[in-house]
Design an enzyme around this catalytic site. Structure first.
Site, PDB file in Angstrom:
ATOM      1  CB  SER A 122      -0.848   0.044   1.274  1.00  0.00           C
ATOM      2  OG  SER A 122      -1.703  -1.049   1.355  1.00  0.00           O
ATOM      3  CG  HIS A 143      -1.978  -0.579  -4.348  1.00  0.00           C
ATOM      4  ND1 HIS A 143      -2.396   0.700  -4.080  1.00  0.00           N
ATOM      5  CD2 HIS A 143      -2.267  -1.290  -3.226  1.00  0.00           C
ATOM      6  CE1 HIS A 143      -2.905   0.752  -2.866  1.00  0.00           C
ATOM      7  NE2 HIS A 143      -2.843  -0.433  -2.328  1.00  0.00           N
ATOM      8  CD  GLU A 155      -2.609   3.518  -6.774  1.00  0.00           C
ATOM      9  OE1 GLU A 155      -2.700   4.750  -6.799  1.00  0.00           O
ATOM     10  OE2 GLU A 155      -2.238   2.899  -5.755  1.00  0.00           O
ATOM     11  CG  ASN A 194      -3.360   3.670   0.024  1.00  0.00           C
ATOM     12  OD1 ASN A 194      -4.578   3.724   0.140  1.00  0.00           O
ATOM     13  ND2 ASN A 194      -2.703   2.527  -0.049  1.00  0.00           N
TER      14      ASN A 194
HETATM   15  N1  CAA Z   1     -15.944  -9.652  -1.322  1.00  0.00           N
HETATM   16  C1  CAA Z   1     -16.675  -9.801  -2.450  1.00  0.00           C
HETATM   17  N2  CAA Z   1     -17.779  -9.074  -2.739  1.00  0.00           N
HETATM   18  C2  CAA Z   1     -18.179  -8.191  -1.807  1.00  0.00           C
HETATM   19  C3  CAA Z   1     -17.494  -7.988  -0.597  1.00  0.00           C
HETATM   20  C4  CAA Z   1     -16.335  -8.765  -0.368  1.00  0.00           C
HETATM   21  N3  CAA Z   1     -15.611  -8.646   0.730  1.00  0.00           N
HETATM   22  N4  CAA Z   1     -18.142  -7.030   0.101  1.00  0.00           N
HETATM   23  C5  CAA Z   1     -19.196  -6.652  -0.640  1.00  0.00           C
HETATM   24  N5  CAA Z   1     -19.213  -7.354  -1.798  1.00  0.00           N
HETATM   25  C6  CAA Z   1     -20.176  -7.205  -2.891  1.00  0.00           C
HETATM   26  C7  CAA Z   1     -21.521  -7.758  -2.520  1.00  0.00           C
HETATM   27  O1  CAA Z   1     -21.636  -9.138  -2.873  1.00  0.00           O
HETATM   28  C8  CAA Z   1     -22.464  -6.887  -3.310  1.00  0.00           C
HETATM   29  O2  CAA Z   1     -22.535  -7.362  -4.631  1.00  0.00           O
HETATM   30  P1  CAA Z   1     -23.950  -7.252  -5.444  1.00  0.00           P
HETATM   31  O3  CAA Z   1     -24.246  -5.774  -5.528  1.00  0.00           O
HETATM   32  O4  CAA Z   1     -23.630  -7.876  -6.762  1.00  0.00           O
HETATM   33  O5  CAA Z   1     -24.921  -8.016  -4.611  1.00  0.00           O
HETATM   34  C9  CAA Z   1     -21.758  -5.531  -3.377  1.00  0.00           C
HETATM   35  O6  CAA Z   1     -20.364  -5.802  -3.139  1.00  0.00           O
HETATM   36  C10 CAA Z   1     -22.289  -4.583  -2.335  1.00  0.00           C
HETATM   37  O7  CAA Z   1     -22.159  -5.215  -1.074  1.00  0.00           O
HETATM   38  P2  CAA Z   1     -23.158  -5.027   0.150  1.00  0.00           P
HETATM   39  O8  CAA Z   1     -24.538  -4.718  -0.367  1.00  0.00           O
HETATM   40  O9  CAA Z   1     -22.981  -6.185   1.080  1.00  0.00           O
HETATM   41  O10 CAA Z   1     -22.577  -3.831   0.957  1.00  0.00           O
HETATM   42  P3  CAA Z   1     -22.323  -2.348   0.518  1.00  0.00           P
HETATM   43  O11 CAA Z   1     -23.253  -1.889  -0.552  1.00  0.00           O
HETATM   44  O12 CAA Z   1     -22.237  -1.630   1.790  1.00  0.00           O
HETATM   45  O13 CAA Z   1     -20.862  -2.436  -0.139  1.00  0.00           O
HETATM   46  C11 CAA Z   1     -18.529  -2.314  -0.080  1.00  0.00           C
HETATM   47  C12 CAA Z   1     -19.761  -2.872   0.585  1.00  0.00           C
HETATM   48  C13 CAA Z   1     -18.345  -2.965  -1.456  1.00  0.00           C
HETATM   49  C14 CAA Z   1     -17.347  -2.659   0.808  1.00  0.00           C
HETATM   50  C15 CAA Z   1     -18.716  -0.765  -0.274  1.00  0.00           C
HETATM   51  O14 CAA Z   1     -19.130  -0.193   0.940  1.00  0.00           O
HETATM   52  C16 CAA Z   1     -17.456  -0.066  -0.714  1.00  0.00           C
HETATM   53  O15 CAA Z   1     -17.088  -0.085  -1.881  1.00  0.00           O
HETATM   54  N6  CAA Z   1     -16.784   0.609   0.245  1.00  0.00           N
HETATM   55  C17 CAA Z   1     -15.577   1.369  -0.031  1.00  0.00           C
HETATM   56  C18 CAA Z   1     -14.413   0.438  -0.102  1.00  0.00           C
HETATM   57  C19 CAA Z   1     -13.140   1.178  -0.367  1.00  0.00           C
HETATM   58  O16 CAA Z   1     -13.042   2.386  -0.393  1.00  0.00           O
HETATM   59  N7  CAA Z   1     -12.057   0.390  -0.558  1.00  0.00           N
HETATM   60  C20 CAA Z   1     -10.740   0.911  -0.757  1.00  0.00           C
HETATM   61  C21 CAA Z   1      -9.963   0.774   0.527  1.00  0.00           C
HETATM   62  S1  CAA Z   1      -8.329   1.430   0.388  1.00  0.00           S
HETATM   63  C22 CAA Z   1      -7.457   0.188  -0.333  1.00  0.00           C
HETATM   64  O17 CAA Z   1      -7.943  -0.868  -0.636  1.00  0.00           O
HETATM   65  C23 CAA Z   1      -6.014   0.468  -0.597  1.00  0.00           C
HETATM   66  C24 CAA Z   1      -5.061   0.214   0.498  1.00  0.00           C
HETATM   67  O18 CAA Z   1      -3.889   0.003   0.174  1.00  0.00           O
HETATM   68  C25 CAA Z   1      -5.433   0.281   1.917  1.00  0.00           C
HETATM   69  P1  NAD Z   2      -4.071  -9.375   6.253  1.00  0.00           P
HETATM   70  O1  NAD Z   2      -3.783  -9.013   7.665  1.00  0.00           O
HETATM   71  O2  NAD Z   2      -5.444  -9.762   5.868  1.00  0.00           O
HETATM   72  O3  NAD Z   2      -3.106 -10.555   5.806  1.00  0.00           O
HETATM   73  C1  NAD Z   2      -1.726 -10.502   6.112  1.00  0.00           C
HETATM   74  C2  NAD Z   2      -1.004 -11.611   5.383  1.00  0.00           C
HETATM   75  O4  NAD Z   2       0.395 -11.547   5.716  1.00  0.00           O
HETATM   76  C3  NAD Z   2      -1.472 -13.014   5.757  1.00  0.00           C
HETATM   77  O5  NAD Z   2      -1.355 -13.817   4.602  1.00  0.00           O
HETATM   78  C4  NAD Z   2      -0.433 -13.432   6.800  1.00  0.00           C
HETATM   79  O6  NAD Z   2      -0.293 -14.832   6.914  1.00  0.00           O
HETATM   80  C5  NAD Z   2       0.822 -12.807   6.213  1.00  0.00           C
HETATM   81  N1  NAD Z   2       1.882 -12.537   7.195  1.00  0.00           N
HETATM   82  C6  NAD Z   2       1.776 -11.834   8.353  1.00  0.00           C
HETATM   83  N2  NAD Z   2       2.975 -11.773   8.957  1.00  0.00           N
HETATM   84  C7  NAD Z   2       3.848 -12.448   8.145  1.00  0.00           C
HETATM   85  C8  NAD Z   2       5.237 -12.738   8.212  1.00  0.00           C
HETATM   86  N3  NAD Z   2       5.997 -12.293   9.223  1.00  0.00           N
HETATM   87  N4  NAD Z   2       5.807 -13.455   7.195  1.00  0.00           N
HETATM   88  C9  NAD Z   2       5.070 -13.883   6.155  1.00  0.00           C
HETATM   89  N5  NAD Z   2       3.741 -13.640   6.034  1.00  0.00           N
HETATM   90  C10 NAD Z   2       3.156 -12.924   7.018  1.00  0.00           C
HETATM   91  O7  NAD Z   2      -3.534  -8.151   5.390  1.00  0.00           O
HETATM   92  P2  NAD Z   2      -4.071  -7.612   3.992  1.00  0.00           P
HETATM   93  O8  NAD Z   2      -5.104  -6.599   4.247  1.00  0.00           O
HETATM   94  O9  NAD Z   2      -4.336  -8.759   3.102  1.00  0.00           O
HETATM   95  O10 NAD Z   2      -2.782  -6.823   3.476  1.00  0.00           O
HETATM   96  C11 NAD Z   2      -1.733  -7.486   2.788  1.00  0.00           C
HETATM   97  C12 NAD Z   2      -0.952  -6.485   1.959  1.00  0.00           C
HETATM   98  O11 NAD Z   2      -1.850  -5.830   1.048  1.00  0.00           O
HETATM   99  C13 NAD Z   2      -0.263  -5.383   2.745  1.00  0.00           C
HETATM  100  O12 NAD Z   2       0.930  -5.050   2.105  1.00  0.00           O
HETATM  101  C14 NAD Z   2      -1.267  -4.232   2.651  1.00  0.00           C
HETATM  102  O13 NAD Z   2      -0.673  -2.979   2.839  1.00  0.00           O
HETATM  103  C15 NAD Z   2      -1.749  -4.420   1.237  1.00  0.00           C
HETATM  104  N6  NAD Z   2      -3.069  -3.847   0.934  1.00  0.00           N
HETATM  105  C16 NAD Z   2      -4.054  -3.889   1.868  1.00  0.00           C
HETATM  106  C17 NAD Z   2      -5.306  -3.361   1.563  1.00  0.00           C
HETATM  107  C18 NAD Z   2      -6.426  -3.396   2.552  1.00  0.00           C
HETATM  108  O14 NAD Z   2      -7.419  -2.671   2.364  1.00  0.00           O
HETATM  109  N7  NAD Z   2      -6.361  -4.193   3.596  1.00  0.00           N
HETATM  110  C19 NAD Z   2      -5.541  -2.820   0.294  1.00  0.00           C
HETATM  111  C20 NAD Z   2      -4.503  -2.819  -0.655  1.00  0.00           C
HETATM  112  C21 NAD Z   2      -3.259  -3.321  -0.308  1.00  0.00           C
END
Ligand code: CAA
Ligand code: NAD
Length: 287
Positions: A122, A143, A155, A194
């Protein structure tokens, strides 16, 4: 252009690794997933099968497509089994040392010089992960976004060392095999999404911690006032508060700006093991 990718490796079967493995298998690829132990692998497999069932229930795939996807997934605890992979996506914990060690091993075992070694990091600079290998030209960032089966973006991040052949092959896999939309981002902590999203999530945690508003009202405000699908505190719980903290730390280390500093409440929640939806409790509780 190299042969289209059909043999994929995924390192880690957590939320993201599981999602990447699922969409790859649904798209027809042969997918090998690594986990550290048999028990973790079994847990990852069960989560993927549950998600495939969900896709059947919501009418996105047929039962036959679910079964075919499940058959394309195999699990291992030995990275040496990745020797024949054309693309490996690493999705383990957001920790530079752990990722560097995995990339060092992957670089030794994956034999095809045109194979792509990608990190789903991330926030960690790809250059630093690439330096752990002898072939940094084939290392890049791929990503995905959570939940992977739902969100259409990927990405692609090239480091200064990444070859354009590797970047093009990864982009082709994401867009043509998985059907995702691709953006190219520069190798700076947080990339595009991010870099904008995480300061917002941290600001929401600070706002809640200061008593400015309730968690529910902060989330309601952003959902109903800005049409976000979920509010920032629920989203932080979905991402995982441990991951939010690791990202904040990486971005703070890169930019040295207070906006990226993890607020104390985030630190306390992570120290307590309340890391969000995946642990049953974070800012909210998930019974
Ligand atoms: N896996 C698979 N499908 C899923 C799911 C999951 N974990 N969660 C929800 N869905 C699907 C559902 O099956 C549903 O599909 P249909 O419309 O075809 O039935 C659809 O998504 C909507 O789901 P829900 O009705 O249960 O719930 P919702 O409308 O509240 O949606 C959500 C849930 C998809 C999570 C929505 O709230 C959402 O898009 N939220 C924002 C998520 C977001 O911003 N993600 C980015 C995070 S940052 C990141 O990822 C980067 C990083 O590095 C941290
Ligand atoms: P998670 O906590 O669901 O899973 C973590 C994974 O790392 C598991 O497979 C675990 O077994 C493994 N792990 C933990 N410690 C370890 C170690 N010491 N050695 C080897 N494996 C180890 O985390 P996640 O949300 O799947 O995130 C995984 C990666 O994806 C991270 O780099 C995170 O930044 C990135 N990412 C996360 C998100 C998110 O929304 N959670 C979105 C995009 C990218």
């Amino acid at each position: 252009m190299s042969e289209a990718v059909s043999r994929v490796g995924v390192v880690g079967a957590g939320q993201m690794g599981g999602g990447i493995a699922e969409v790859s298998a649904r798209a027809g690829a042969d997918v090998l997933v690594w986990e550290a132990t048999e028990e973790l692998a079994a847990g990852g497999r069960a989560r993927i099968l549950k998600s495939l069932d969900r896709a059947v229930s919501s009418g996105k795939i047929t039962e036959r497509e679910r079964d075919q996807a499940a058959e394309r997934l195999t699990f291992t605890t030995d990275l040496a089994d990745f020797a024949d992979r054309q693309l490996v996506v690493e999705a383990i914990v957001e920790n530079e040392a752990v990722k560097a060690e995995i990339f060092g091993k992957l670089d030794e075992v994956v034999t095809d010089p045109d194979a792509v070694l990608a990190s789903n990091t991330s926030s960690l600079p790809i250059q630093r992960i690439a330096t752990a290998t002898k072939n940094p030209g084939r290392v890049l960032g791929l990503h995905f976004f959570n939940p992977v089966p739902v969100l259409p973006l990927v990405e692609v991040i090239s480091s200064l060392s990444t070859s354009e052949t590797a970047a093009a092959r990864a982009e082709q896999f994401a867009s043509e095999v998985l059907g995702k939309q691709v953006v190219r981002a520069t190798d700076r902590s947080g990339f595009i999404v991010n870099a904008l999203l995480v300061p917002y999530l941290l600001s929401a945690i600070r706002m809640y911690e200061s008593g400015f508003a309730t968690a529910e009202d902060i989330d309601k405000g952003m959902m109903l006032g800005c049409a976000h699908p979920m509010g920032p505190l629920k989203l932080a719980d979905l991402v995982g508060l441990d991951t939010v903290k690791f990202i904040a730390d990486a971005m703070y280390a890169e930019y040295k700006e207070p906006t990226y500093a993890a607020p104390p409440l985030l630190l306390r929640l992570v120290e307590a093991g309340y890391v969000g939806k995946k642990s049953g409790r974070g800012i909210y509780e998930y019974p």
